[in-house]
Scaffold this active site. Sequence first.
Site, PDB file in Angstrom:
ATOM      1  N   ASP A   1      32.421  42.395  23.014  1.00  0.00           N
ATOM      2  CA  ASP A   1      32.146  41.377  24.031  1.00  0.00           C
ATOM      3  C   ASP A   1      31.340  41.904  25.214  1.00  0.00           C
ATOM      4  O   ASP A   1      30.821  41.128  26.001  1.00  0.00           O
ATOM      5  CB  ASP A   1      33.438  40.667  24.487  1.00  0.00           C
ATOM      6  CG  ASP A   1      34.487  41.604  25.029  1.00  0.00           C
ATOM      7  OD1 ASP A   1      34.252  42.834  25.039  1.00  0.00           O
ATOM      8  OD2 ASP A   1      35.566  41.119  25.429  1.00  0.00           O
ATOM      9  N   ARG A   2      31.230  43.236  25.328  1.00  0.00           N
ATOM     10  CA  ARG A   2      30.431  43.781  26.442  1.00  0.00           C
ATOM     11  C   ARG A   2      29.056  44.224  25.957  1.00  0.00           C
ATOM     12  O   ARG A   2      28.869  44.487  24.775  1.00  0.00           O
ATOM     13  CB  ARG A   2      31.113  45.013  27.044  1.00  0.00           C
ATOM     14  CG  ARG A   2      32.420  44.706  27.694  1.00  0.00           C
ATOM     15  CD  ARG A   2      32.946  45.930  28.409  1.00  0.00           C
ATOM     16  NE  ARG A   2      34.218  45.595  29.023  1.00  0.00           N
ATOM     17  CZ  ARG A   2      34.765  46.266  30.016  1.00  0.00           C
ATOM     18  NH1 ARG A   2      34.166  47.340  30.492  1.00  0.00           N
ATOM     19  NH2 ARG A   2      35.921  45.882  30.524  1.00  0.00           N
TER      20      ARG A   2
ATOM     21  N   LYS B   1      33.038  36.494  26.475  1.00  0.00           N
ATOM     22  CA  LYS B   1      31.764  37.148  26.708  1.00  0.00           C
ATOM     23  C   LYS B   1      31.260  37.677  25.364  1.00  0.00           C
ATOM     24  O   LYS B   1      32.048  37.829  24.431  1.00  0.00           O
ATOM     25  CB  LYS B   1      31.879  38.237  27.761  1.00  0.00           C
ATOM     26  CG  LYS B   1      32.968  39.283  27.544  1.00  0.00           C
ATOM     27  CD  LYS B   1      33.121  40.117  28.803  1.00  0.00           C
ATOM     28  CE  LYS B   1      34.021  41.319  28.614  1.00  0.00           C
ATOM     29  NZ  LYS B   1      35.428  41.026  28.903  1.00  0.00           N
TER      30      LYS B   1
ATOM     31  N   ASP C   1      30.652  47.147  23.187  1.00  0.00           N
ATOM     32  CA  ASP C   1      31.920  47.868  23.318  1.00  0.00           C
ATOM     33  C   ASP C   1      32.811  47.719  22.077  1.00  0.00           C
ATOM     34  O   ASP C   1      32.401  47.154  21.063  1.00  0.00           O
ATOM     35  CB  ASP C   1      32.667  47.414  24.584  1.00  0.00           C
ATOM     36  CG  ASP C   1      33.260  46.027  24.440  1.00  0.00           C
ATOM     37  OD1 ASP C   1      32.743  45.240  23.629  1.00  0.00           O
ATOM     38  OD2 ASP C   1      34.256  45.718  25.140  1.00  0.00           O
TER      39      ASP C   1
ATOM     40  N   ASP D   1      35.279  45.827  21.110  1.00  0.00           N
ATOM     41  CA  ASP D   1      35.511  44.525  20.483  1.00  0.00           C
ATOM     42  C   ASP D   1      34.288  43.615  20.540  1.00  0.00           C
ATOM     43  O   ASP D   1      34.385  42.420  20.223  1.00  0.00           O
ATOM     44  CB  ASP D   1      36.732  43.841  21.100  1.00  0.00           C
ATOM     45  CG  ASP D   1      36.556  43.565  22.580  1.00  0.00           C
ATOM     46  OD1 ASP D   1      35.848  44.325  23.249  1.00  0.00           O
ATOM     47  OD2 ASP D   1      37.123  42.579  23.084  1.00  0.00           O
TER      48      ASP D   1
ATOM     49  N   SER E   1      39.727  46.470  23.627  1.00  0.00           N
ATOM     50  CA  SER E   1      38.332  46.549  24.056  1.00  0.00           C
ATOM     51  C   SER E   1      37.763  47.957  23.942  1.00  0.00           C
ATOM     52  O   SER E   1      37.797  48.556  22.873  1.00  0.00           O
ATOM     53  CB  SER E   1      38.222  46.009  25.479  1.00  0.00           C
ATOM     54  OG  SER E   1      36.882  45.830  25.813  1.00  0.00           O
ATOM     55  N   HIS E   2      37.339  48.515  25.064  1.00  0.00           N
ATOM     56  CA  HIS E   2      36.666  49.820  25.052  1.00  0.00           C
ATOM     57  C   HIS E   2      37.653  50.968  25.203  1.00  0.00           C
ATOM     58  O   HIS E   2      37.237  52.120  25.215  1.00  0.00           O
ATOM     59  CB  HIS E   2      35.680  49.861  26.213  1.00  0.00           C
ATOM     60  CG  HIS E   2      36.367  49.508  27.490  1.00  0.00           C
ATOM     61  ND1 HIS E   2      36.608  48.190  27.829  1.00  0.00           N
ATOM     62  CD2 HIS E   2      36.929  50.260  28.431  1.00  0.00           C
ATOM     63  CE1 HIS E   2      37.284  48.164  28.951  1.00  0.00           C
ATOM     64  NE2 HIS E   2      37.494  49.409  29.347  1.00  0.00           N
TER      65      HIS E   2
HETATM   66  C1  VG1 Z   1      38.081  44.794  33.156  1.00  0.00           C
HETATM   67  C2  VG1 Z   1      36.843  44.250  33.837  1.00  0.00           C
HETATM   68  C3  VG1 Z   1      36.825  42.734  33.727  1.00  0.00           C
HETATM   69  C4  VG1 Z   1      36.924  42.320  32.251  1.00  0.00           C
HETATM   70  C5  VG1 Z   1      38.147  42.954  31.633  1.00  0.00           C
HETATM   71  C6  VG1 Z   1      38.256  42.680  30.145  1.00  0.00           C
HETATM   72  O1  VG1 Z   1      39.239  44.313  33.819  1.00  0.00           O
HETATM   73  O2  VG1 Z   1      36.785  44.654  35.177  1.00  0.00           O
HETATM   74  O3  VG1 Z   1      35.650  42.247  34.322  1.00  0.00           O
HETATM   75  O4  VG1 Z   1      37.006  40.928  32.129  1.00  0.00           O
HETATM   76  O5  VG1 Z   1      38.115  44.370  31.799  1.00  0.00           O
HETATM   77  O6  VG1 Z   1      37.123  43.101  29.465  1.00  0.00           O
HETATM   78  P1  VG1 Z   1      40.058  45.188  34.889  1.00  0.00           P
HETATM   79  O7  VG1 Z   1      41.238  44.343  35.260  1.00  0.00           O
HETATM   80  O8  VG1 Z   1      40.383  46.481  34.218  1.00  0.00           O
HETATM   81  O9  VG1 Z   1      39.117  45.423  36.034  1.00  0.00           O
HETATM   82  V1  VG1 Z   1      37.268  43.794  27.943  1.00  0.00           V
HETATM   83  O10 VG1 Z   1      35.714  43.980  27.288  1.00  0.00           O
HETATM   84  O11 VG1 Z   1      38.168  45.141  28.323  1.00  0.00           O
HETATM   85  O12 VG1 Z   1      38.178  42.714  27.062  1.00  0.00           O
HETATM   86 CO    CO Z   2      35.652  44.232  25.374  1.00  0.00          CO
END
Ligand code: VG1
Ligand code: CO
Length: 543
Positions: free
Chosen positions: A281-282, A376, A277, A279, A113-114
């Site tokens: 999805d954000r 998302k 972000d 990937d 992700s990010h």
């Molecule tokens: C974080 C966010 C959560 C989200 C997850 C994956 O998780 O709080 O809401 O679903 O990242 O998003 P955590 O356990 O670090 O709080 V992504 O865009 O990183 O795939």
């Molecule tokens: Co992401």
Amino acid sequence: MQIQTVVTQPFLDQKPGTSGLRKKVRVFQQAHYLANFVQSIFDSLDIPPNATLTVGGDGRYFNKEAIQTIIQMAAANGFAKVLVGQHGILSTPAASHIIRTYHTFGGIILSASHNPAGPDDDFGIKYNTDNGGPAPEKITDAIFALSKHISQYKIAALPAIDLSVIGTTQLEGFTVEVIDAVRDYADLMQSMFDFPAIQRWLADGHRMQFDAMHAVTGPYAKEIFVNRLGAPAASLMNCEVSENFGGGHPDPNLTYAEDLVKIAYGEHAPDFAAASDGDGDRNMILGNHFFVTPSDSLALIAAHAKLIPAYAQGLAGVARSMPTSGAVDRVAKALGIECYETPTGWKFFGNLMDAGRVTLCGEESFGTGSSHVREKDGLWAVLCWLNVLAASQQSVESLVRAHWQTYGRNVYSRHDYEGVPTALANAVIAHVKAQFATLPSQVFGAYTVAQVDDFSYTDPVDGSVSANQGIRILFACGSRIVIRLSGTGTEGATIRIYLEAFTEDLAQQQRDAQDALADLILVSHHITQLPQLTGRQQPTVIT
Ligand code: VG1
Ligand code: CO
């Protein structure tokens, strides 16, 4: 096809977190590490004959090597075909869409992700099932259990596939098809939104700015915003995908999307600004000198959904993760539809969407989506806003302020303390848990504790229970403090403190969130003893 069986030893740290297994690239580069996890995924599945696997990632460093390994292991483990995005790249929502459109058995998505990318930074891998969504806990638990006892894995001796060329390669009864990653997704978006209305809105002189943060959405943004909606090329920034995301931290928030924030708060600010972000999805949504919290964004999209062609018939229901503010709950009540509260992580929304119980879902962490896919979806959220702006002819700020006036405002903020030594973070959690019996009815200034618990969720569709999903301190006035540890980091622990206060008072609603929440922040420090226990006086990131 020559299939090799390789003897291996288990690694004991392959427990998937909130969204798959995330580790440093160097960890994944250890001999057998990736292969062990991929074999554990395959061993957790009952792979039927002729099954197809979708594979793609966010384009970060190590993506290409990992994909070649996964293709060779898919061949050896009985898959008949692999569908892979060109250059090995698929945004997370596009991968979900590919799994669903081509009815593939499942998919492997390579993303952290990010989290920053590069040889010294992060990599990640997760499995999505045939509904296009992240594997539910019963599968991720099975994968972890298998990874602790694995003794061998299977891999086919295949030549490396050229991922740059769209087309099909046949390899002794096994097929690899490299597909255009952008077209199917852009077609889906065009089928859902009122593109002519958005085109007119842009042609009328409204301006938008989109920041792909050097990550996966760049090519999608060019196709959708420039080629199909007619936005000038200058509306896009950082749209060239790079293996280390331009050396940045592609997390679309006020801290990390700094370049975009400067533009949105600058002299010639556009009407609308957004970022996504690593990937894809954000999303972060901004107006001219105005930031929309993700929780408010979800609520506002729900309230205006009928302006969007895909939702013109109304919403089945909505869902939000537990730490997400209750703003959408108020909209659901007004619409007379169900609102579900799930643990953090998109995998909990899948059953509700599959059962037709919810249409829209969201998380406070800049994640919003709907049942068009099972992830998302950042660009989808941007298009929701553009569609609502075009159809309502109002500004971002006036839409949000009107929303608060109608429904009240859930003033909201999340404070993250990153890179805390794990033992200290655990001490903070233990300190709060030790007060579970004594906190109720205690008074902290204007705040009286009504209830304290560790959130537990029973899935209404399959009855599965997920316990220990975050501490909730609920106050008599409706305000809340939520405390949980991140499940996506790769170094130490991240403590997240979520703060929420509800107000119907118009004057209060205009206040800056940090000011309005100042007392609650002090209460959170008092109860958690976080500054004393960790030595941290300030959060690393405030959103
Ligand atoms: C974080 C966010 C959560 C989200 C997850 C994956 O998780 O709080 O809401 O679903 O990242 O998003 P955590 O356990 O670090 O709080 V992504 O865009 O990183 O795939
Ligand atoms: Co992401």
